[in-house]
Design an enzyme around this catalytic site. Structure first.
Site: not given
Ligand code: AMP
Length: 215
Positions: A13, A88, A127, A160, A171
Site C-alpha cells: 500500500k 480499516r 521489509r 519496524r 495484524r
Molecule cells: P500501516 O502502516 O498502515 O500498516 O499501520 C500500522 C499500524 O497503525 C496498524 O497495524 C494499526 O495498529 C495502526 N493503524 C493504521 N491505520 C489505522 C486505522 N485506520 N485504524 C486503526 N489503526 C490503524
C-alpha cells in the site's frame, strides 16, 4: 481524484500510494505514518497509538477518525487525496462516507491490492524503512545501496517494531476480521479495482495507472 488503497499488511500500500500520489499530485495520507510520526515525536497520541500498534491491534476508531477528519479539512485535500490504511473498519468507512457527503465530495475508486498470507509473512520479514524519511526498502528485491543507510536521505534504515513475525500474524488476523469486509462494502458501490499479486512493482503500477486512466 479521491482514492483509497487497501490490502493486507505488506501488500505494498505505502509503495504504490507514493507512486500514485506523486503521479496525480495529490496528498498521500497514511494513518500508519501519522501514528509513527507521533510516536517518534513523543506526543500523547503517539504514546496511546504505540500501545496498540506494538501488539498488532488497531488504534480505536474514535482516535483514528478524529485524525483523518482534521487532515481531510486541510487545503491540499480540496483537489483530491489518496487514503492509505484508512478506513480499516466498517465504522471508519461509514464516517468517511458521512464526512465526504458533508463536503459534497465522493470517492472515485478503491484500489485493492491482493496478496496471500504466506507472501505477507515472507515480504514483511524482509521489509525495512528509513527512520527519517519513511522510504521503504526490501532486503531481497529492493535493498539500500549501502547497508542500513537510506538511498534518499542517508537516514538509518531499520525494521519496524510491528514487522516482527508474531506481530505480523496478529495484524493479519485483525485484517481478515475487521478490514477485509470493507472490500464488500465498497464493491456494492461498484468502485473497487482488484489488483492481482503479479510480480514486481512496475507491472502493478502499470495496471493501476491503466485502470485509473492516467497511463
Ligand atoms: P500501516 O502502516 O498502515 O500498516 O499501520 C500500522 C499500524 O497503525 C496498524 O497495524 C494499526 O495498529 C495502526 N493503524 C493504521 N491505520 C489505522 C486505522 N485506520 N485504524 C486503526 N489503526 C490503524
Amino acid at each position: 481524484m479521491r482514492l483509497i488503497i487497501m490490502g493486507a499488511p505488506g501488500a505494498g500500500k505505502g509503495t504504490h500510494a507514493d507512486i500514485i500520489s506523486k503521479k496525480l499530485l495529490i496528498p498521500h495520507i497514511s494513518t500508519g505514518d501519522i501514528f509513527r510520526s507521533n510516536i517518534k515525536n513523543g506526543t500523547q497520541l503517539g504514546v496511546i497509538a504505540k500501545e496498540y500498534m506494538d501488539k498488532g491491534l488497531l488504534v480505536p476508531d474514535e482516535i483514528t477518525i478524529g485524525i483523518v477528519k482534521n487532515r481531510l479539512m486541510e487545503d491540499d485535500c480540496k483537489q483530491g487525496f489518496l487514503l492509505d490504511g484508512f478506513p480499516r473498519t466498517i465504522p471508519q468507512a461509514e464516517y468517511l462516507d458521512k464526512a465526504l457527503a458533508e463536503l459534497d465530495m465522493k470517492l472515485d475508486h478503491v484500489i485493492n491490492l491482493n496478496v496471500s498470507d504466506d507472501e505477507v509473512v515472507k515480504r514483511i520479514s524482509s521489509r525495512r524503512v528509513c527512520a527519517t524519511c519513511g522510504m521503504i526498502f526490501n532486503t531481497v528485491n529492493s535493498p539500500t545501496k549501502v547497508e542500513g543507510i537510506c538511498d534518499a536521505c542517508q537516514g538509518s534504515v531499520v525494521q519496524r517494531a510491528d514487522d516482527a513475525e508474531s506481530t505480523v500474524r496478529e495484524r493479519l488476523n485483525v485484517y481478515h476480521m475487521q478490514t477485509a469486509p470493507l472490500v464488500n462494502y465498497y464493491s456494492t458501490k461498484g468502485i473497487v479495482f482488484e489488483i492481482p499479486d503479479i510480480d514486481g512493482i512496475e507491472g502493478k503500477t502499470e495496471l493501476i495507472f491503466g485502470l485509473l486512466g492516467i497511463a
